[in-house]
Design a protein around this motif. Structure first.
Motif, mmCIF file in Angstrom:
data_model
loop_
_atom_site.group_PDB
_atom_site.id
_atom_site.type_symbol
_atom_site.label_atom_id
_atom_site.label_comp_id
_atom_site.label_asym_id
_atom_site.label_seq_id
_atom_site.Cartn_x
_atom_site.Cartn_y
_atom_site.Cartn_z
ATOM 1 N N GLN A 323 23.697 21.392 -28.350
ATOM 2 C CA GLN A 323 24.706 20.345 -28.533
ATOM 3 C C GLN A 323 25.320 19.890 -27.208
ATOM 4 O O GLN A 323 25.563 18.702 -27.007
ATOM 5 N N TRP A 327 26.053 15.983 -25.725
ATOM 6 C CA TRP A 327 27.302 15.426 -25.196
ATOM 7 C C TRP A 327 27.121 14.985 -23.749
ATOM 8 O O TRP A 327 27.649 13.948 -23.328
ATOM 9 N N PRO A 366 31.439 12.963 -33.477
ATOM 10 C CA PRO A 366 30.216 13.769 -33.576
ATOM 11 C C PRO A 366 29.171 13.151 -34.516
ATOM 12 O O PRO A 366 29.440 12.192 -35.227
ATOM 13 N N GLU A 669 31.069 17.785 -39.187
ATOM 14 C CA GLU A 669 30.223 17.402 -38.062
ATOM 15 C C GLU A 669 28.894 18.130 -38.200
ATOM 16 O O GLU A 669 28.770 19.111 -38.929
ATOM 17 N N THR A 671 26.182 19.842 -35.557
ATOM 18 C CA THR A 671 25.917 20.218 -34.171
ATOM 19 C C THR A 671 24.532 20.858 -34.112
ATOM 20 O O THR A 671 24.055 21.415 -35.107
ATOM 21 N N SER A 673 21.743 23.492 -32.385
ATOM 22 C CA SER A 673 21.486 24.691 -31.591
ATOM 23 C C SER A 673 20.027 25.060 -31.815
ATOM 24 O O SER A 673 19.556 25.013 -32.959
#
Lengths: 746, 152, 184
Positions: A323, A327, A366, A669, A671, A673
């Motif tokens: 994540q 960003w 997000p 949200e 995210t 990984s």
């Protein structure tokens, strides 16, 4: 009424002559009209009045081409036809019909054009009609962009009127009476002596006549149905468990299936070991696919369970695995070479910022999943020369074209039986469920395969809302906001989505700064620039699309500037607002919420105004900072929609939009990984629950002549109004969604 | 094994650990009971066992120890249960997918607590997820149903 | 040697008390663990979701309140989701199930947020621990499906430290030492 007459004059007969026992009508702006799809199924004795009305001895069928995703589209479409046709909602049945180019969506094209929707200038109008023609050529029968109402409003009433007048002409021919002596009510032509000739009896005769195309639409004052509180046609079924969704369908000879696809979305599967699943009870087939493994079984749960036993080797993600990298890519996108478009530049922003005391802030939004409650599924049967698909989809024509291309067949060999959806929010614009089920079904010719996604798979394979950031710079003087400079960088959900459709959208993405650049404020120096972040994880349209992020950025930053200037959030917005519709909705919520009246301790109010899909929506949120967390007490909303077609459903859908906007801003949200979405079920992306739901008061304003849809516009102001209210109550400024990363909620 | 569902007795041949949800949906074809999450997060699969609400995705077939009522056994379009009638009156549903579970939850709740407070309604109904956001109408419908059932 | 033996006699209770206190510390490590304190809550009746193996500690989601009945009878019974039959509890976040009616312990057994001394005082006082004397407490720990679950909650949930046998042994040690509490 003048405008409606004009449209009626432009309408003309479409491809009717060749239809056995049928006639057809329509209102089209392009001369060569698509064929009437109902004629393909019409039997002798059916009067196919137009693409939307079919009458035969058995009854009256109204075709509602916009998929009902829960927003009440089926009821709304039936209401529009029934109003002019003079039938009651209990006298008709509705059907999605077959996918057809005739049902192309003109309203969505209008929204895709980069002009402010309140800009009625020549260039804007020209662009919209050009796009309309493009949509027509593409045959884009689309449910989306809050367009079902605007797309249908004239077309369907006209369809009803043309059918009514033709039935009257048939009755006149039969009885020798003059048409002017005839009336219509409750699905019958009524003669002067009170004799009723039912539409169903007149259908065969009407089918042999030239349809009456010169019709006047009724004055709104005479409406029986439109704008009146009516019972939704599906409400009884949906209150008794008898509404059937595609996940519930059973087709003779059907087998059950499920799939695990690479959770690193879009990457292939490298290999698998299914030895532990082979021989499990009920499992009939284990099918390796380029992107995953499917199990066919005699029961959905047995397929689910077998899938868990299969060891699969997945390839790496085609996008950054972690994540933080996503960003970082967004943060690195505020550079000239990634500038997608400078949408607005009023005054002289650079000069105003130069040397001034500049207020700056940065915001984040997000990825968020759609996750309607009905998991993705489809039933597909592949036979020789024919494919049948039972599923709910917002782009039925694309489904046909896609499957035809995949199987090297003709589009008209692909039969999509569209179904009511257990929600969508943009989820059913994508094709994974169709693609996978076709891939499995082609391995089992002549066998209907029902493939159901586990919820966890649905999360893993969702195409999420765009991730994005914004950076604002501004100035204020003498208690007034003087400069607002907002740079927005998001991935382009439109490009991600249209790229998968094989029809990339040319030019700048209208959605990156939607809801921000068109802010209806006269800040002396105002600039909004959109930056396109290169594709990361694939994204798609999420209820209210770009405005769900850009609206949050714009109205949060404006609120911060107003506070920095020491002004009142409502009065300063009212001072800045430069459009009568937007002013009216702001004034409405100020009055409804009694803005300015004293609040108890630890309470706060916040306001936001965002215009999306042509609808200015103002919302005031009131919160209390309790010992158990933030409690959202009340929400007041006002929207300018032109006209409310179905008031009962309107209020429900608007409140639902507020809840959608608030709930996801609070706690949802996605995210990444290791290249996978970390959230795999609702416990990690909960949305709002009932106890968190505020009291919501809704007011529709009907000042504007353009009718607008309301599915999406209530969403964008919800998040910034909540953030602004929490700031007022606590002094904590929330610059990143979801807010539960910073504050807790009851 | 034998299951009594909506007043009818069924003989099913399934694994003990198959969730009741999938016995009802795929073995018996009772599809008013919905699959939403599979982990007791959404409540769409709610049925009654001996009159008390249960998430059928959590109850293994082998552990069923009473009579099962689904939304189809609660009432029908021609003979609505008071809770269903309130759901129609308030036009609660949007997509409608969660509503079977909401209604079954509300019916069980009002059977146990005939005069609920507003706070208790919020406590009883917050385990059922509605993605469309029909919560304001669910609250109103539960109150209407409670009043009707009390008057009955 | 005589002197030494005398000394040992004098020290024996002290040593037993030290052992008892050490045992109590281990007992308290269990009693104050999220697997216990999630449900050993006070008259709020609000269970908690601490130690789930993911996310922050928080109150039980879905606005769950077990009420005066302690089984949710007033609103939503625990058993709506927590089935009263032994389950594998293999799925993260699915409602744990055991071969017992899921419920909150009596309100006088509220341990959540309480100090070692407070919980200790509650446990050795039958009036404050649901009527268990110490032998009864040991038997309860050895037989309770709840206690067994606490040491083996499955699916990533954080287990209480030790085992049922460790806890039973520590309770016996503590009882044998006169069930001392810190600060006695």
């Amino acid at each position: 009424m003048g405008r409606l007459k004009t449209i009626a004059r432009r309408s003309f007969l479409i491809g009717s002559a060749a239809i056995v026992g049928g006639v057809a009508f329509g209102a089209y702006l392009v001369k060569r009209d698509p064929e009437n799809p109902l004629s393909l199924d019409a039997a002798a004795g059916d009067a196919v009045f137009n693409p939307w009305v079919k009458i035969n001895a058995d009854g009256i069928t109204l075709i509602a081409p916009h998929a009902d995703l829960g927003q009440g589209a089926a009821s709304m479409q039936a209401m529009l036809i029934a109003e002019e046709l003079d039938v009651e909602l209990d006298q008709i049945i509705t059907s999605y019909g077959r996918p057809a180019a005739t049902y192309y969506n003109t309203a969505l094209a209008a929204e895709a054009v980069p002009f402010r929707s309140n800009d009625e200038g020549f260039a804007a109008e020209t662009m919209r009609s050009t796009m309309g023609a493009v949509m027509k050529v593409l045959g884009a029968q689309v449910t989306g962009g809050s367009t079902s109402v605007p797309d249908s409003f004239d077309k369907l009433r006209e369809a009803g009127a043309v059918a009514r007048e033709t039935l009257k002409a048939a009755a006149a021919a039969e009885t020798g009476l003059d048409v002017s002596q005839l009336k219509t009510e409750r699905a019958a032509v009524v003669l002067p002596d009170g004799t009723r000739m039912n539409y169903t009896e007149l259908a065969a005769r009407a089918a042999q006549m030239d349809p009456v195309t010169e019709v006047n639409l009724r004055d709104p004052a005479q409406w029986r149905l439109i704008g009146k509180p009516l019972q939704r046609i599906d409400i009884l079924a949906k209150s008794t468990g008898t509404q059937t969704y595609s996940i519930d369908l059973k087709v003779e000879g059907m087998v059950h299936a499920s799939v695990r696809m690479n959770p690193r979305k879009g990457a292939p599967m490298l290999g698998f070991d299914a030895s532990a699943a082979e021989g499990m009870r009920g499992v009939s087939q284990i099918i390796g696919l380029p992107y995953g493994v499917a199990v066919v079984a005699d029961n959905t749960w047995r397929a689910f369970r077998a899938l868990e036993e299969i060891e699969i080797d997945w390839d790496v993600a085609p996008y950054p695995a972690e994540q933080d990298q996503h960003w970082a890519e967004v943060a690195a996108s505020f550079v000239p070479e990634r500038l997608d478009k400078e949408w607005r530049n009023d005054g002289d922003v650079d000069a105003a910022l130069d040397g001034a005391e500049v207020f700056e802030a940065e915001y984040r939004a997000p990825y968020v999943a759609h996750q309607p409650l009905e998991p993705l599924s489809a039933i597909v049967k592949v036979s020789d020369g024919r494919v049948d698909i039972w599923a709910s989809h917002q782009l039925p024509r694309f489904v046909q074209q896609r499957v035809a291309a995949k199987l090297d067949m003709e589009t008209d060999q692909i039969h999509l039986h569209n179904q009511h959806a257990g929600g969508s929010f943009g989820h059913r614009l994508e094709f994974d469920n169709i693609d996978v089920t076709v891939d499995v079904a082609r391995e089992l010719p002549d066998t209907p395969v029902k493939l159901t996604f586990r919820r966890e798979e649905d999360f893993a394979q969702d195409y999420n809302r765009q991730i994005g950031m914004a950076r604002g710079r501004g100035t204020h003087a003498n208690g007034q906001v003087t400069t607002l400079d907002l740079d927005i960088a998001t991935v382009s959900a439109s490009r991600s989505q249209s790229g998968r459709l094989g029809a990339p959208v040319p030019g700048p993405d209208t959605q990156i700064a939607a809801g921000a650049w068109n802010m209806r404020y006269a800040v002396p120096n105002l600039r909004v620039r959109a930056y396109a972040v290169p594709e990361l994880a694939p994204t798609s349209s999420w209820r209210s699309v770009g405005a769900s992020t850009a609206g949050f950025f714009a109205e949060s930053f404006l609120d911060e500037l107003i506070h920095a200037a020491g002004a009142d959030p409502m009065s300063e917005r009212l001072r800045l607002v430069n459009d009568p519709d937007a002013r009216a909705v702001l004034e409405a919520v100020a009055e409804m919420s009694n803005w300015g009246s004293p609040l108890g301790p630890r309470k706060g109010r916040g306001v936001a105004l965002v215009t999306s899909f042509g609808v200015p929506v103002a919302e005031v949120v009131e919160v209390t900072d309790t010992d158990d967390g933030i409690k959202i007490d009340r929400v007041w909303l006002a929207a300018e929609v032109g006209r409310v077609v179905d008031p009962v459903n309107f209020e429900n859908v608007v409140a639902g939009g507020v809840i959608w906007g608030l709930g996801h801003a609070m706690n949802s949200e996605i995210t990444y990984s290791d290249g996978r979405a970390e959230q795999d079920n609702y416990h990690l992306a909960e949305g709002m629950r009932l106890h968190q739901c505020p009291v919501i008061e809704v007011r529709a304003l009907e000042n504007n002549p353009n009718i607008r849809g309301i599915g999406e516009p209530p969403v964008p102001p919800a998040a910034p109004a909540l953030a602004n209210a929490i700031f007022a109550a606590t002094g904590i400024r929330l610059r990143e969604m979801p807010f539960f990363k910073t504050v807790s909620f009851v | 094994m034998k299951l009594n569902v909506d007043g009818k007795s069924h003989e099913v041949d399934v694994e003990d650990d198959m969730p009741l949800l999938w016995v009802l949906r795929d073995e018996l074809g009772i599809t008013g009971v919905k699959y939403g999450c599979g982990i007791a997060q959404c409540g769409a699969c709610t049925v009654h066992v001996d009159g008390v609400a249960v998430r059928s995705c959590q109850l293994a077939a082998g552990d069923v120890d009473g009579d099962i009522t689904t939304i189809a056994g609660l009432g029908s379009p021609d003979a609505l249960h008071a809770v269903q009638a309130a759901w129609v009156e308030h036009q609660v549903a949007q997509c409608g997918y969660c509503q079977s579970g909401q209604i079954m939850q509300a019916a069980s709740f009002l059977d146990l607590n005939t005069a609920p407070t507003d706070d208790q309604i919020d406590e009883a109904m917050s385990g059922n997820l509605c993605r469309c956001g029909t919560y304001p109408r669910i609250r109103a419908a539960v109150k209407t149903a409670a009043a009707k059932l009390q008057g009955a | 040697m005589k002197q030494l033996a005398a000394l040992m006699v004098v020290l024996a209770p002290l040593s037993a008390q030290a052992d008892g206190l050490a045992a109590w510390d281990r007992i308290y490590a269990v009693a104050s663990h999220p697997r216990c304190t999630n449900c050993h809550v006070g008259d709020s009746g609000r269970p908690a979701w601490d130690g789930l193996g993911y996310g922050a500690a928080r109150p039980h989601g879905m606005n769950i309140v077990a009420g005066e009945s302690r089984i949710g009878a007033e609103t939503i019974p625990c058993r709506v989701c927590h089935i009263g039959a032994a389950g594998p509890n293999a799925v993260p976040h699915a409602a744990p199930q055991i071969d017992e009616a899921w419920r909150l312990p009596p309100v006088e057994l509220a341990w959540r947020g309480k100090s070692s001394g407070d919980v200790c005082g509650q446990l050795r006082n039958p009036d404050a621990n649901d009527g268990f004397d110490l032998a009864g407490l040991v038997e309860h720990v050895q037989q309770s499906a709840f206690v067994r679950y606490g040491f083996n909650p499955g699916a990533g949930r954080v287990p209480a430290p030790g085992s049922v046998d460790d806890l039973a042994r520590d309770l016996q040690l503590w009882a044998a030492a006169g069930s001392p509490c810190v600060g006695d």
